[in-house]
Design a protein around this motif. Structure first.
Motif, PDB file in Angstrom:
ATOM      1  N   VAL A 218      37.115  21.029  -0.381  1.00  0.00           N
ATOM      2  CA  VAL A 218      38.337  20.800   1.005  1.00  0.00           C
ATOM      3  C   VAL A 218      37.768  19.592   1.740  1.00  0.00           C
ATOM      4  N   PRO A 219      38.595  18.493   1.930  1.00  0.00           N
ATOM      5  CA  PRO A 219      38.288  17.575   2.696  1.00  0.00           C
ATOM      6  C   PRO A 219      38.288  17.795   4.001  1.00  0.00           C
ATOM      7  N   ILE A 220      37.679  16.828   4.852  1.00  0.00           N
ATOM      8  CA  ILE A 220      37.440  17.145   6.209  1.00  0.00           C
ATOM      9  C   ILE A 220      37.970  15.857   6.911  1.00  0.00           C
ATOM     10  N   GLY A 221      39.289  16.052   7.690  1.00  0.00           N
ATOM     11  CA  GLY A 221      39.919  14.910   8.364  1.00  0.00           C
ATOM     12  C   GLY A 221      39.121  14.318   9.554  1.00  0.00           C
ATOM     13  N   GLN A 222      39.341  13.266   9.887  1.00  0.00           N
ATOM     14  CA  GLN A 222      38.572  12.287  10.867  1.00  0.00           C
ATOM     15  C   GLN A 222      38.928  12.803  12.210  1.00  0.00           C
ATOM     16  N   THR A 223      40.069  13.171  12.345  1.00  0.00           N
ATOM     17  CA  THR A 223      40.529  13.859  13.798  1.00  0.00           C
ATOM     18  C   THR A 223      39.994  15.242  13.957  1.00  0.00           C
ATOM     19  N   TYR A 224      39.536  16.021  12.832  1.00  0.00           N
ATOM     20  CA  TYR A 224      39.115  17.356  12.898  1.00  0.00           C
ATOM     21  C   TYR A 224      37.618  17.497  12.837  1.00  0.00           C
ATOM     22  N   LYS A 225      36.936  16.513  12.762  1.00  0.00           N
ATOM     23  CA  LYS A 225      35.478  16.464  12.789  1.00  0.00           C
ATOM     24  C   LYS A 225      34.920  17.085  13.994  1.00  0.00           C
ATOM     25  N   SER A 226      35.502  17.038  14.859  1.00  0.00           N
ATOM     26  CA  SER A 226      35.033  17.785  16.333  1.00  0.00           C
ATOM     27  C   SER A 226      35.002  19.387  16.008  1.00  0.00           C
ATOM     28  N   ASN A 227      36.046  19.880  15.378  1.00  0.00           N
ATOM     29  CA  ASN A 227      35.873  21.118  15.057  1.00  0.00           C
ATOM     30  C   ASN A 227      34.683  21.639  14.218  1.00  0.00           C
ATOM     31  N   ILE A 228      34.296  20.726  13.264  1.00  0.00           N
ATOM     32  CA  ILE A 228      33.078  20.965  12.260  1.00  0.00           C
ATOM     33  C   ILE A 228      31.769  20.986  13.004  1.00  0.00           C
ATOM     34  N   HIS A 229      31.682  20.030  14.376  1.00  0.00           N
ATOM     35  CA  HIS A 229      30.747  19.996  15.079  1.00  0.00           C
ATOM     36  C   HIS A 229      30.494  21.175  15.946  1.00  0.00           C
ATOM     37  N   THR A 230      31.582  21.760  16.315  1.00  0.00           N
ATOM     38  CA  THR A 230      31.595  22.978  17.055  1.00  0.00           C
ATOM     39  C   THR A 230      31.106  24.098  16.091  1.00  0.00           C
TER      40      THR A 230
END
Length: 233
Positions: A218-230
């Motif tokens: 599943v790809p991680i979108g550039q604008t959603y990286k903050s969700n992954i960091h959280t």
């Protein structure tokens, strides 16, 4: 099984709500109450998971009735009066349905009410979560399929449709990914791309800009990286 009570002074309203609930195999009607005093008498000796509550009733109004309950079950308001919505949410109701309401709108309210309902909650195992026994209904090809929330791996948006990928199958629903996410526990799912959302508990690994879930990337979108960091904190 979700037990419920209908409190409404109109027989037609009882018929509509019961007909809608009968379309869902896990709903069990316990009693039809035609005023709030009748409901109070029933609840003095019985418990239910959910109440469908009208507001403008004789003897005792809906919200006045609700305020008399020390530990009220989940409540979905069904009324023709929009102006009382704010007061309802201050009383922690699940949803506020304006008559006449469609089955789709009704289903969305019931999903919100039951997604975190756990049968027999008297003994709680700290190693489990509420969603292990949660189920929602998804509409696909003119039928409604009941899906256990904890089997959902990820969501994939495809135009006007969303693929709900579970451990055993893929269900395609005509909806937006944000609308499907609203039906799911926010603490258990995270959007990682404009077209993808994943179940946190099913993530096997995170590698650069991709997430691996049971062999699927599943790809991680550039604008959603903050969700992954959280998620990783």
């Amino acid at each position: 099984m979700i037990t419920y009570l209908i409190i409404d002074d109109e027989h037609i309203a009882h018929g509509i709500i019961k007909r809608y609930c009968d379309m869902m195999p896990n709903m069990q009607l316990m009693k039809n109450c035609y005023d709030a005093l009748e409901a109070i008498e029933y609840l003095n000796t019985h418990t239910v998971d959910l109440i469908f509550l009208d507001l403008n009733m004789p003897k005792l109004k809906g919200f006045d009735f609700l305020k008399t309950l020390a530990s009220p079950p989940k409540v979905i308001v069904t009324t023709a009066y929009q102006e009382f919505a704010l007061e309802g949410y201050e009383l922690n109701i699940v949803d506020y349905l304006l008559k006449p309401f469609s089955f789709e709108r009704f289903l969305k309210a019931v999903n919100k009410a039951t997604v975190n309902t756990t049968p027999n909650p008297t003994i709680i195992n700290t190693q489990t979560t509420e969603t292990h026994s949660s189920k929602i209904f998804l509409r696909s090809n003119k039928k409604y399929t009941q899906v256990a929330v904890d089997t959902i791996l990820f969501l994939e948006s495809a135009g006007n449709y969303v693929k709900v990928v579970t451990k055993d199958s893929t269900i395609t629903v005509r909806d937006k990914i944000t609308d499907v996410l609203e039906k799911l526990p926010q603490k258990d799912f995270i959007q990682v791309h404009k077209s993808f959302a994943v179940a946190k508990n099913h993530i096997d690994s995170i590698e650069g800009n991709r997430i691996i879930i049971q062999g699927t990337t599943v790809p991680i979108g550039q604008t959603y990286k903050s969700n992954i960091h959280t998620l990783l904190q």
